[in-house]
Design an enzyme around this catalytic site. Structure first.
Site, PDB file in Angstrom:
ATOM      1  N   HIS A 202      -2.908   3.459  12.384  1.00 44.00           N
ATOM      2  CA  HIS A 202      -2.314   3.612  13.719  1.00 44.00           C
ATOM      3  C   HIS A 202      -0.931   2.964  13.830  1.00 44.00           C
ATOM      4  O   HIS A 202      -0.239   3.167  14.815  1.00 44.00           O
ATOM      5  CB  HIS A 202      -3.274   3.153  14.827  1.00 44.00           C
ATOM      6  CG  HIS A 202      -3.359   1.662  15.029  1.00 44.00           C
ATOM      7  ND1 HIS A 202      -3.919   1.108  16.153  1.00 44.00           N
ATOM      8  CD2 HIS A 202      -2.962   0.620  14.251  1.00 44.00           C
ATOM      9  CE1 HIS A 202      -3.863  -0.216  16.070  1.00 44.00           C
ATOM     10  NE2 HIS A 202      -3.295  -0.534  14.933  1.00 44.00           N
TER      11      HIS A 202
ATOM     12  N   PHE B 295       0.805  -1.235   0.000  1.00 39.61           N
ATOM     13  CA  PHE B 295       0.000   0.000   0.000  1.00 39.61           C
ATOM     14  C   PHE B 295       0.836   1.282   0.000  1.00 39.61           C
ATOM     15  O   PHE B 295       0.300   2.362  -0.155  1.00 39.61           O
ATOM     16  CB  PHE B 295      -1.085  -0.001   1.078  1.00 39.61           C
ATOM     17  CG  PHE B 295      -0.704  -0.343   2.503  1.00 39.61           C
ATOM     18  CD1 PHE B 295       0.433   0.150   3.104  1.00 39.61           C
ATOM     19  CD2 PHE B 295      -1.559  -1.164   3.250  1.00 39.61           C
ATOM     20  CE1 PHE B 295       0.736  -0.161   4.430  1.00 39.61           C
ATOM     21  CE2 PHE B 295      -1.256  -1.486   4.584  1.00 39.61           C
ATOM     22  CZ  PHE B 295      -0.093  -0.976   5.163  1.00 39.61           C
TER      23      PHE B 295
HETATM   24  C1  LIG Z   1      -2.614  -4.232  12.462  1.00 39.71           C
HETATM   25  S1  LIG Z   1      -2.852  -5.246  11.076  1.00 39.71           S
HETATM   26  C2  LIG Z   1      -4.537  -4.874  10.669  1.00 39.71           C
HETATM   27  C3  LIG Z   1      -5.151  -5.950   9.868  1.00 39.71           C
HETATM   28  C4  LIG Z   1      -6.659  -5.810   9.630  1.00 39.71           C
HETATM   29  N1  LIG Z   1      -7.014  -4.621   8.900  1.00 39.71           N
HETATM   30  C5  LIG Z   1      -7.409  -5.857  10.937  1.00 39.71           C
HETATM   31  O1  LIG Z   1      -8.042  -4.890  11.294  1.00 39.71           O
HETATM   32  O2  LIG Z   1      -7.313  -6.898  11.619  1.00 39.71           O
HETATM   33  C6  LIG Z   1      -1.927  -4.420   9.822  1.00 39.71           C
HETATM   34  C7  LIG Z   1      -1.958  -5.084   8.448  1.00 39.71           C
HETATM   35  O3  LIG Z   1      -1.200  -4.276   7.525  1.00 39.71           O
HETATM   36  C8  LIG Z   1      -0.559  -5.153   6.621  1.00 39.71           C
HETATM   37  N2  LIG Z   1       0.552  -4.450   5.969  1.00 39.71           N
HETATM   38  C9  LIG Z   1       1.684  -3.996   6.561  1.00 39.71           C
HETATM   39  N3  LIG Z   1       2.463  -3.392   5.631  1.00 39.71           N
HETATM   40  C10 LIG Z   1       1.800  -3.476   4.439  1.00 39.71           C
HETATM   41  C11 LIG Z   1       2.089  -3.019   3.123  1.00 39.71           C
HETATM   42  N4  LIG Z   1       3.198  -2.348   2.840  1.00 39.71           N
HETATM   43  N5  LIG Z   1       1.173  -3.248   2.160  1.00 39.71           N
HETATM   44  C12 LIG Z   1       0.013  -3.922   2.449  1.00 39.71           C
HETATM   45  N6  LIG Z   1      -0.311  -4.377   3.684  1.00 39.71           N
HETATM   46  C13 LIG Z   1       0.580  -4.157   4.659  1.00 39.71           C
HETATM   47  C14 LIG Z   1      -0.122  -6.291   7.512  1.00 39.71           C
HETATM   48  O4  LIG Z   1       0.181  -7.444   6.773  1.00 39.71           O
HETATM   49  C15 LIG Z   1      -1.326  -6.460   8.412  1.00 39.71           C
HETATM   50  O5  LIG Z   1      -2.258  -7.367   7.880  1.00 39.71           O
END
Ligand SMILES: C[S@@+](CC[C@H](N)C(=O)[O-])C[C@H]1O[C@@H](n2cnc3c(N)ncnc32)[C@H](O)[C@@H]1O
Length: 448
Positions: free
Chosen positions: A336, A317
């Protein structure tokens, strides 16, 4: 505007707090009466009808918030200041009892177990365990049913190892509490203090690596496994199924597509499309997470995959634009994790994917200032009635604790609605509405 006098301990302040408690308790009792269930008892280990946020009506949520806020404010107003400033040994004790699985040892034993038995089975010293359980029982977690005999109660039953709350408590009281102990050092260091890099976090200072690198290492494996359960526990506590309740999904037509950006396995939006058959879902996350998501859906809801109601697409992203032209871009507990500049990158990429009618829903904890302001100055937030703190004080304290968790783990933050609006403006998005989802909120943004 606030009458500052109400904070100074005058009699009216105290009696108003008591009246607020009294009227809120009447609301709570009538909600239980309406479903024909007894009001909660601290001694009971039976699940209650309103244990999770999704089960609670708006009135009940507000009444419970007022009770927690007003009782905390009342007690703090009259107790000696020194007395209330020094109550913070409980997390360490909770860590001991979760690791030793004391609640499991007490399962189905309403008459309790002597602490010598608990000590024998857990390998702990009986005298020390007894003191730990006494402190927790004094805070209404476990009961001392006879001298040195302890039993489960309404709180401790949530510490059964199969309950995701066990993982969440373990995570917070272990790596959470330990890293937070480095907060002062991290904040006063001339290099890490002003920095928002993850390497400047208290966790990094404690462990010498980021929390996610730690979880990926052999040394961090046990904590990583528990972290997965802890995130489920967080979802239970803050009501992940509130998403279906707070937004008017039923009014959207067949084929409405929701893109779950950084959606992990899609464990939150799964509930949404199972509740509203006209909705479709695209789950986007890092490639290895998308693979996990596919496995998760194949197991949990294979028919949604076969009927193409759910699709999966890898995404970075920061550098890529999500699937274009979706009706909703849902972003939960992503922003966050990151400082402002990274959030603007994520939102700007989402903006590029949007069609004119697309909406962004940011699902996060939403903080409020503790100072009271005129409703006209901040029309988006619900301020508690006076003399309560306008952010509901103890009745809504977890988002502020979560904010410090984010500072400790990742050097990141929870935000106020104004801070979300500002991130939107910097990304070409304009604020539409804040939807109250209990402990969290949905910030709706549209194209500017
Ligand atoms: C705190 S978790 C939240 C997951 C979900 N939205 C939830 O509420 O349970 C953060 C998510 O961001 C994803 N993430 C981290 N860096 C990313 C990136 N560069 N591109 C896409 N996803 C990413 C992680 O794999 C993880 O699934």
């Amino acid at each position: 505007m606030p009458t500052l006098q109400t904070r100074k301990g005058d009699a009216a302040h105290l009696t108003t707090l008591v009246q607020l408690i009294s009227s809120a308790v009447t609301t709570v009792l009538s909600e239980y009466e309406a479903v024909g269930k007894p009001a909660p008892s601290l001694d009971s280990t039976e699940p209650g009808p309103f244990d999770t946020p999704e089960e609670q009506s708006e009135e009940l949520v507000k009444a419970v918030r007022i009770i927690e806020a007003a009782c905390g404010q009342l007690a703090t107003s009259v107790a000696s200041p020194g007395h209330v400033m020094f109550n913070f040994k409980e997390p360490a004790c909770l860590q001991v009892v979760t690791q030793a699985k004391i609640a499991d040892l007490l399962l189905d034993k309403p008459e309790g177990l002597h602490v010598d038995d608990l000590a024998r089975q857990s390998g702990l010293d009986s005298g020390k365990l007894c003191r730990i359980l006494r402190l927790l029982a004094t805070r209404h977690c476990f009961r001392e049913v006879q001298p040195n005999v302890f039993a489960n109660n309404r709180l401790s039953i949530k510490l059964l190892a199969k309950d995701p709350i066990w993982s969440y408590v373990g995570h917070l009281t272990d790596e959470g509490m330990k890293s937070t102990a480095y907060l002062n050092e991290a904040l006063t260091d001339p290099v890490s203090g002003p920095s928002y890099a993850v390497e400047a976090s208290p966790f990094y200072r404690m462990q010498g690596c980021t929390v996610f690198d730690h979880y990926a290492s052999p040394e961090g494996q046990k904590r990583a496994d528990r972290f997965a359960g802890a995130m489920k526990g967080l979802g239970e506590v803050n009501g992940k199924r509130m998403l279906r309740k707070v937004y008017p999904w039923g009014g959207f037509p067949n084929g409405t597509v929701i893109c779950d950006v950084g959606g992990s396995t899609g464990h939150v939006t799964m509930d949404l499309i199972q509740t509203f058959p006209q909705l479709r879902l695209v789950i986007q996350d890092m490639p290895h997470v998308v693979d996990q998501a596919k496995e998760f859906w194949a197991q949990e809801d294979p028919s949604a995959v076969q009927s193409n109601r759910v699709a999966f697409a890898p995404l970075d992203f920061f550098t890529e634009v999500p699937v274009a032209g979706c009706d909703f871009y849902y972003i939960r507990h992503i922003l966050h994790d990151w400082p402002d500049a990274e959030c603007v990158k994520i939102l700007s990429n989402v903006r590029q994917a949007m069609k004119p009618t697309s909406r962004v829903l940011i699902h996060e904890f939403v903080l409020q200032n503790v100072a009271r302001v005129l409703a006209s100055e901040n029309p988006h937030v619900d301020q508690a009635p006076e003399p309560l703190l306008p952010n509901y004080g103890m009745g809504r304290i977890r988002p502020y604790q979560q904010d410090i968790n984010m500072m400790s783990f990742l050097n990141s933050k929870e935000r106020t609605v104004d801070e979300f609006i500002s991130l939107g403006v910097q990304s070409g998005l304009k604020f539409a509405k804040l939807w109250d989802a209990g402990e969290t909120g949905l910030v709706e943004l549209v194209l500017a």
